[in-house]
Motif scaffolding. Structure first.
Motif, PDB file in Angstrom:
ATOM      1  N   PHE A  60      45.637  23.130  21.206  1.00  0.00           N
ATOM      2  CA  PHE A  60      45.440  22.276  22.235  1.00  0.00           C
ATOM      3  C   PHE A  60      47.238  21.592  22.781  1.00  0.00           C
ATOM      4  O   PHE A  60      48.017  22.085  22.126  1.00  0.00           O
ATOM      5  N   PRO A  61      47.205  21.520  24.249  1.00  0.00           N
ATOM      6  CA  PRO A  61      48.310  21.054  24.518  1.00  0.00           C
ATOM      7  C   PRO A  61      48.713  19.888  23.542  1.00  0.00           C
ATOM      8  O   PRO A  61      47.560  18.620  23.632  1.00  0.00           O
ATOM      9  N   PHE A  62      50.152  19.407  22.811  1.00  0.00           N
ATOM     10  CA  PHE A  62      50.465  18.418  22.848  1.00  0.00           C
ATOM     11  C   PHE A  62      50.135  17.269  23.411  1.00  0.00           C
ATOM     12  O   PHE A  62      49.623  16.331  23.294  1.00  0.00           O
ATOM     13  N   ASP A  63      50.633  17.480  25.040  1.00  0.00           N
ATOM     14  CA  ASP A  63      50.038  15.968  25.726  1.00  0.00           C
ATOM     15  C   ASP A  63      48.719  15.647  25.871  1.00  0.00           C
ATOM     16  O   ASP A  63      47.897  15.214  26.999  1.00  0.00           O
ATOM     17  N   ASN A  64      47.550  16.459  25.765  1.00  0.00           N
ATOM     18  CA  ASN A  64      45.888  16.456  26.071  1.00  0.00           C
ATOM     19  C   ASN A  64      45.524  17.513  24.768  1.00  0.00           C
ATOM     20  O   ASN A  64      44.393  17.376  24.500  1.00  0.00           O
ATOM     21  N   LEU A  65      45.298  16.058  23.314  1.00  0.00           N
ATOM     22  CA  LEU A  65      44.561  15.754  22.450  1.00  0.00           C
ATOM     23  C   LEU A  65      43.020  15.336  22.620  1.00  0.00           C
ATOM     24  O   LEU A  65      43.314  14.401  23.145  1.00  0.00           O
ATOM     25  N   LEU A 118      50.682  24.658  13.669  1.00  0.00           N
ATOM     26  CA  LEU A 118      50.631  26.436  14.009  1.00  0.00           C
ATOM     27  C   LEU A 118      50.379  26.447  14.817  1.00  0.00           C
ATOM     28  O   LEU A 118      49.363  25.652  16.014  1.00  0.00           O
ATOM     29  N   VAL A 119      51.596  26.762  16.355  1.00  0.00           N
ATOM     30  CA  VAL A 119      51.044  26.950  17.557  1.00  0.00           C
ATOM     31  C   VAL A 119      51.126  28.428  17.655  1.00  0.00           C
ATOM     32  O   VAL A 119      52.116  29.146  17.204  1.00  0.00           O
ATOM     33  N   ASN A 120      50.445  28.224  19.149  1.00  0.00           N
ATOM     34  CA  ASN A 120      50.495  29.472  19.673  1.00  0.00           C
ATOM     35  C   ASN A 120      51.516  30.128  20.627  1.00  0.00           C
ATOM     36  O   ASN A 120      52.856  29.045  21.176  1.00  0.00           O
ATOM     37  N   ASP A 121      51.646  30.927  21.214  1.00  0.00           N
ATOM     38  CA  ASP A 121      52.842  31.055  22.567  1.00  0.00           C
ATOM     39  C   ASP A 121      52.356  31.096  23.517  1.00  0.00           C
ATOM     40  O   ASP A 121      53.727  30.540  24.170  1.00  0.00           O
ATOM     41  N   ARG A 122      51.931  29.295  23.979  1.00  0.00           N
ATOM     42  CA  ARG A 122      51.729  28.443  24.977  1.00  0.00           C
ATOM     43  C   ARG A 122      52.732  26.995  24.354  1.00  0.00           C
ATOM     44  O   ARG A 122      52.328  26.200  24.808  1.00  0.00           O
ATOM     45  N   GLN A 123      52.741  26.619  22.710  1.00  0.00           N
ATOM     46  CA  GLN A 123      53.221  25.801  22.280  1.00  0.00           C
ATOM     47  C   GLN A 123      52.096  24.883  22.486  1.00  0.00           C
ATOM     48  O   GLN A 123      52.047  23.899  21.886  1.00  0.00           O
ATOM     49  N   GLU A 124      50.872  25.801  22.665  1.00  0.00           N
ATOM     50  CA  GLU A 124      49.720  24.024  21.677  1.00  0.00           C
ATOM     51  C   GLU A 124      49.674  24.861  20.422  1.00  0.00           C
ATOM     52  O   GLU A 124      49.404  25.351  20.204  1.00  0.00           O
ATOM     53  N   VAL A 125      48.686  23.485  19.885  1.00  0.00           N
ATOM     54  CA  VAL A 125      48.743  23.057  18.532  1.00  0.00           C
ATOM     55  C   VAL A 125      47.296  23.584  18.281  1.00  0.00           C
ATOM     56  O   VAL A 125      45.825  23.434  18.470  1.00  0.00           O
ATOM     57  N   LEU A 126      46.734  24.455  17.013  1.00  0.00           N
ATOM     58  CA  LEU A 126      45.762  24.535  16.350  1.00  0.00           C
ATOM     59  C   LEU A 126      45.498  23.418  15.581  1.00  0.00           C
ATOM     60  O   LEU A 126      45.719  22.113  14.704  1.00  0.00           O
ATOM     61  N   LEU A 127      44.211  22.783  16.046  1.00  0.00           N
ATOM     62  CA  LEU A 127      43.399  21.814  15.518  1.00  0.00           C
ATOM     63  C   LEU A 127      42.385  22.044  14.840  1.00  0.00           C
ATOM     64  O   LEU A 127      41.405  22.814  15.792  1.00  0.00           O
ATOM     65  N   ASN A 128      41.657  21.242  13.555  1.00  0.00           N
ATOM     66  CA  ASN A 128      39.982  21.510  12.982  1.00  0.00           C
ATOM     67  C   ASN A 128      39.366  20.667  13.553  1.00  0.00           C
ATOM     68  O   ASN A 128      39.317  19.208  13.454  1.00  0.00           O
ATOM     69  N   LEU A 129      37.777  20.698  13.912  1.00  0.00           N
ATOM     70  CA  LEU A 129      36.667  19.621  13.950  1.00  0.00           C
ATOM     71  C   LEU A 129      36.053  20.087  12.866  1.00  0.00           C
ATOM     72  O   LEU A 129      35.946  20.320  12.719  1.00  0.00           O
ATOM     73  N   ARG A 130      36.119  17.755  11.713  1.00  0.00           N
ATOM     74  CA  ARG A 130      35.820  18.299  11.029  1.00  0.00           C
ATOM     75  C   ARG A 130      34.758  18.219  10.434  1.00  0.00           C
ATOM     76  O   ARG A 130      34.045  17.454  11.852  1.00  0.00           O
ATOM     77  N   THR A 131      34.013  17.859   9.868  1.00  0.00           N
ATOM     78  CA  THR A 131      32.478  18.009   9.286  1.00  0.00           C
ATOM     79  C   THR A 131      32.394  16.833   9.255  1.00  0.00           C
ATOM     80  O   THR A 131      31.464  16.139   9.280  1.00  0.00           O
ATOM     81  N   ASP A 132      33.237  16.185   8.616  1.00  0.00           N
ATOM     82  CA  ASP A 132      33.266  14.602   7.623  1.00  0.00           C
ATOM     83  C   ASP A 132      32.719  13.690   8.773  1.00  0.00           C
ATOM     84  O   ASP A 132      31.977  12.788   8.787  1.00  0.00           O
ATOM     85  N   THR A 133      34.110  13.805   9.546  1.00  0.00           N
ATOM     86  CA  THR A 133      34.050  11.749  10.624  1.00  0.00           C
ATOM     87  C   THR A 133      34.116  12.908  12.469  1.00  0.00           C
ATOM     88  O   THR A 133      34.335  12.307  13.018  1.00  0.00           O
TER      89      THR A 133
END
Length: 152
Positions: free
Chosen positions: A125-130, A26-41
């Motif tokens: 996050f931008p695809f080039d700065n993950l 899922l990307v926002n209007d700046r073409q950044e991708v949504l990521l989640n910080l996991r509880t397990d790892t």
């Protein structure tokens, strides 16, 4: 059959399993991708997760996105199938995950504002700065997303 994977783990312990999962970009209007910080790892991945018994990849994608991110999504299109997702979790469980990746759009809900049992944080996050990612498969899926948007 809820908690299918927990039931299987109760039978086989930490032995390696091949599991099916669905995730989405899922990307926002700046073409950044949504990521989640996991509880397990304590690293980042795309919202998504394992299929429950009898569930389709599409159904799991929509369900997991709501669980992991609080967002109702609609599938726009599949972006690929990834079969080299090897992970050893902190509890010792070993998996090879076959993941179906989708492009989705938000149709409701809102980004979770509190921690859950699976998600510590959500950020675009931008695809080039993950940030540090769960595994190579996550990196490969994000590269597929980056390539998709580079062609548009």
């Amino acid at each position: 059959m809820a908690n299918y994977i927990q039931e299987i783990r109760g039978l086989v312990g930490h032995r390696p399993l091949i599991l099916n999962a669905a995730g989405a970009i899922l990307v926002n209007d700046r073409q950044e991708v949504l990521l989640n910080l996991r509880t397990d790892t304590h690293n980042w991945s795309l919202p998504g997760g394992y299929l429950e018994y009898g569930e389709t990849f599409d159904q799991a994608c929509v369900r997991e996105y709501k669980e992991d991110a609080g967002i109702d999504v609609e599938i726009v299109q599949p972006l690929g199938l990834f079969d080299q997702g090897f992970t050893t979790y902190p509890n010792g469980d070993e998996t090879q995950v076959i993941s179906r990746l989708y492009l989705v759009k938000q149709v409701g809900g809102h980004t979770l504002r509190e921690e859950t049992d699976e998600t510590l944080d959500l950020k675009y996050f931008p695809f080039d700065n993950l940030p540090p990612l769960l595994n190579q498969q996550t990196a490969d899926m994000l590269a597929a997303g980056r390539d998709y948007f580079a062609q548009k």
